[in-house]
Design a protein around this motif. Structure first.
Motif, short mmCIF file in Angstrom:
data_model
loop_
_atom_site.label_atom_id
_atom_site.label_comp_id
_atom_site.label_asym_id
_atom_site.label_seq_id
_atom_site.Cartn_x
_atom_site.Cartn_y
_atom_site.Cartn_z
N ALA A 238 -5.61 -5.91 -14.75
CA ALA A 238 -4.40 -5.76 -13.94
C ALA A 238 -3.76 -4.40 -14.21
O ALA A 238 -3.35 -3.69 -13.27
CB ALA A 238 -3.41 -6.88 -14.26
N PHE A 240 -5.34 -1.82 -15.40
CA PHE A 240 -6.29 -0.81 -14.92
C PHE A 240 -6.08 -0.58 -13.41
O PHE A 240 -5.98 0.56 -12.95
CB PHE A 240 -7.73 -1.26 -15.18
N GLY A 241 -5.98 -1.67 -12.66
CA GLY A 241 -5.75 -1.55 -11.21
C GLY A 241 -4.43 -0.86 -10.91
O GLY A 241 -4.35 0.03 -10.06
N VAL A 244 -4.76 2.82 -11.52
CA VAL A 244 -5.45 3.52 -10.43
C VAL A 244 -4.48 3.72 -9.26
O VAL A 244 -4.42 4.78 -8.64
CB VAL A 244 -6.72 2.75 -9.99
N ARG A 245 -3.67 2.71 -9.01
CA ARG A 245 -2.70 2.82 -7.92
C ARG A 245 -1.71 3.96 -8.18
O ARG A 245 -1.48 4.82 -7.33
CB ARG A 245 -1.93 1.50 -7.79
N ARG A 248 -3.33 7.49 -8.12
CA ARG A 248 -3.56 7.99 -6.77
C ARG A 248 -2.28 8.55 -6.17
O ARG A 248 -2.28 9.57 -5.49
CB ARG A 248 -4.12 6.89 -5.86
N TRP A 349 5.29 -6.97 -14.85
CA TRP A 349 4.24 -7.49 -13.98
C TRP A 349 4.71 -7.71 -12.55
O TRP A 349 4.01 -7.37 -11.59
CB TRP A 349 3.72 -8.83 -14.53
N ASP A 350 5.90 -8.30 -12.41
CA ASP A 350 6.35 -8.65 -11.06
C ASP A 350 6.57 -7.42 -10.18
O ASP A 350 6.42 -7.50 -8.97
CB ASP A 350 7.66 -9.47 -11.12
N PHE A 352 4.76 -4.92 -10.05
CA PHE A 352 3.48 -4.44 -9.53
C PHE A 352 3.11 -5.11 -8.20
O PHE A 352 2.27 -4.62 -7.47
CB PHE A 352 2.34 -4.74 -10.52
N GLU A 353 3.75 -6.25 -7.94
CA GLU A 353 3.39 -6.99 -6.72
C GLU A 353 3.79 -6.20 -5.47
O GLU A 353 4.87 -5.61 -5.43
CB GLU A 353 4.10 -8.35 -6.71
N THR A 354 2.93 -6.22 -4.47
CA THR A 354 3.21 -5.49 -3.23
C THR A 354 2.96 -6.40 -2.04
O THR A 354 2.30 -7.42 -2.15
CB THR A 354 2.29 -4.27 -3.08
N GLU A 355 3.50 -5.98 -0.92
CA GLU A 355 3.16 -6.60 0.36
C GLU A 355 2.65 -5.50 1.26
O GLU A 355 3.31 -4.47 1.44
CB GLU A 355 4.39 -7.25 1.00
N PHE A 356 1.45 -5.70 1.79
CA PHE A 356 0.88 -4.68 2.68
C PHE A 356 0.59 -5.32 4.04
O PHE A 356 -0.13 -6.32 4.11
CB PHE A 356 -0.40 -4.10 2.09
N VAL A 357 1.15 -4.72 5.09
CA VAL A 357 0.89 -5.22 6.44
C VAL A 357 0.11 -4.16 7.22
O VAL A 357 0.52 -3.00 7.26
CB VAL A 357 2.21 -5.56 7.18
N LEU A 358 -1.02 -4.56 7.75
CA LEU A 358 -1.88 -3.63 8.54
C LEU A 358 -1.13 -3.10 9.76
O LEU A 358 -0.44 -3.87 10.42
CB LEU A 358 -3.12 -4.38 9.01
N SER B 195 0.09 -10.12 -5.17
CA SER B 195 0.40 -9.22 -4.06
C SER B 195 -0.12 -9.86 -2.79
O SER B 195 -0.97 -10.75 -2.82
CB SER B 195 -0.25 -7.85 -4.28
N LEU B 196 0.39 -9.40 -1.66
CA LEU B 196 -0.02 -9.96 -0.36
C LEU B 196 -0.49 -8.84 0.55
O LEU B 196 0.04 -7.72 0.51
CB LEU B 196 1.17 -10.68 0.28
N THR B 198 -2.33 -8.15 4.66
CA THR B 198 -2.97 -8.64 5.89
C THR B 198 -4.29 -7.90 6.15
O THR B 198 -4.94 -8.15 7.16
CB THR B 198 -2.05 -8.48 7.11
#
Lengths: 358, 358
Positions: A238, A240-241, A244-245, A248, A349-350, A352-358, B195-196, B198
């Motif tokens: 976790a 490590f990821g 990397v994020r 970048r 930790w919390d 680090f959580e993301t929401e990604f919408v295309l 994380s979330l 789409t």
């Protein structure tokens, strides 16, 4: 200057003279593939390397690398620098990041401009404007009157394994591809593989930052050791990821190409497994305060601490300027709080959580 | 259906019924945080899981996970599926990639369309056109008449550590963010961070490919063990960096967002350290043929072998169509040659070298 072409293993090799200043473990190890290619390698100690040079002269062995150095290495104390530079085709800077000021003042001011330089030193300096400048660019800024060709080595490589002829992949970066190709020809060999890039900022930022993030990843090593003495990988992965994020994002901030993350990720991988950065991350993760951890390490100042602090300083400057958000670098800022503000390890930790919408 | 709001630790929690089909280690472990949140968790064995379910009913322990399962888990054999699905709010697919056809035919055809699905299965299928399709998309293609909400879990997570409450970060992906948020609320907790996204294709491709590349990285483990019995990191890091490079290229080919490389890299990191993929990579690196290595593993078919073969097949199709160059995937193609053409391990280090001009 050797400029004769020699037949060697049915390949045509140009012999060169390579002068390495800084006889630490990496400066001394990078000469191995160069010497084995038939080049002349001259190893020059800094004022801190006297013993290493004396010992190598007497025994042919390196005091701290604890390996036999290649046959034919030539050894010089710093007073013999002029002799060591005579007819040289390449100057290698083998100093650590704590030696860069010395190297700049004592060496870069006296060499001919025609002599290309290859730096093994990884690191960056932050500025008041929130920039992060890697050493090759810093040297150029500090010596505006001098037209030097300053190249650098990035990528995952421990000196011990290089000296042991382990398969190793690195990247040489510099402003001119032709110069890089010439330098590569001196070093490339059956176990030392070299990519080339003119994206100096990208390569150098990627490999400098990994020191800060290796400390971050190894916090999870200490946290799990404290728990039950065993290694746990979900938490390491976790971090490590997340590293990397954030790396970048930093690469983009520095103005480097995103592709260089492969050097950062590879270098992060190797740094997590060895040396003092893992040690301090583990101690901090186990619950020691930064002061206690540094005591255990007998006060040795670590490059990972320096680079984490500098990178965090740049990021904090950019946050104050409204150019980035603190939520973009939660791991880096936590490491900074632990090492510079006495905060206990408490991975966010919390955040680090993301929401990604295309 | 529970739809009462309950006060729990001063937070308002909606209790849900979660039915997990597939009682392997991951299917069984992902229920831990859900159950601890107060949800009802029903664990349904596939026809291959009879013993696991019987044993868990009797002892409360999981036969292969070798851990006590949470208090209140309810156990069902496959014949009791209808009971297990009654009033369920979420169906979790806990089958491995070898169970996806069964899951599709036996389960996805009978559930109500209103029941969202969360798949823990990582994997992709190649097509004749050189595409790589992750399972959530495959299910949708195979069942065109059904309007199912198929979501999936990506990211670095070993089942054992999840069951041990280790800090873990994953990504739930699916087409609808609102659905993802509801599913997240059932699982998120003090050690399970979600994380979330789409970008289903991006997340799923990143985490599927890491199985192939974990095999590749661990070839270096075997190569160095053969040499002197010790672990060497330069070569592992070189293969790790090359893996990240090729995985980013594959992500783009699949049509996924590049940012998902953080799940691929994190997941690669954790997979390199555990399980049978490391075992087979190490054996191959030590010099065993693929047949000998599979014999040592007693013929267990590995997901890493399947995914490496499928990914290589897609890449070879695209090469034949002139859409990609073989030099872009030297590590993947070497792994494919080793496992499918009897080639000896001989890492193409030189092919990894690149020249990049800004």
């Amino acid at each position: 200057m050797y400029n004769e072409w020699q037949e060697k293993d049915r390949e045509v090799v140009v012999l060169s003279i390579i002068t390495i200043v800084g006889a630490g473990v990496m400066g001394s190890a990078i000469g191995f593939p160069a010497r084995e290619n038939g080049n002349e390698v001259r190893l020059v100690g800094t004022p801190l390397d006297r013993e290493i040079i004396d010992h190598a002269k007497k025994t042919g062995e390196h005091l701290t690398l604890k390996r036999k150095l290649p046959e034919g290495y030539r050894y010089y104390q710093i007073e013999q620098l002029a002799d060591a530079l005579l007819d040289a085709d390449l100057l290698v800077s083998g100093v650590s990041s704590f030696g860069v000021d010395w190297f700049e003042k004592e060496i870069l001011t006296v060499i001919p401009e025609s002599l290309p330089v290859l730096c093994v030193t990884k690191g960056m300096q932050d500025t008041k404007e929130g920039e992060l400048i890697p050493y090759p660019r810093l040297y150029a800024q500090h010596l505006p009157g001098r037209k030097l060709s300053i190249n650098a080595v990035g990528g995952p490589c421990t000196s011990y394994e290089l000296a042991d002829h382990d398969q190793t992949e690195v990247c040489f970066c510099g402003d001119d591809m032709e110069t890089l190709r010439k330098i590569k020809a001196m070093f490339e060999g059956p176990y030392y593989h070299i990519s080339l890039s003119t994206d100096v900022v990208g390569v150098e930022c990627a490999v400098a930052m990994k020191n800060a993030y290796a400390l971050a990843v190894t916090l999870a090593v200490g946290l799990s050791e404290k728990l039950d003495g065993k290694l746990h990988y979900n938490s390491q992965a976790a971090l490590f990821g997340q590293s990397v994020r954030e790396m970048r994002r930093l690469l983009k901030l520095c103005g480097g190409q995103d592709d260089n993350i492969i050097y950062g990720a590879g270098d992060l991988y190797v740094t997590v497994f060895g040396g003092r950065t893992r040690k301090i991350g583990t101690l901090l993760g186990q619950g020691l305060s930064f002061e206690q951890a540094m005591e255990e390490l007998q006060g040795v100042t670590l490059e990972s601490i320096v680079i984490a602090t500098r990178t965090a300083n740049a990021v904090k400057t950019l946050i104050a300027m409204g150019k980035v958000k603190k939520e973009e670098f939660p791991l880096l800022l936590h490491v900074d709080a632990v090492i510079n503000e006495g905060a206990p390890v408490d991975i966010p930790w919390d955040v680090f959580e993301t929401e990604f919408v295309l």
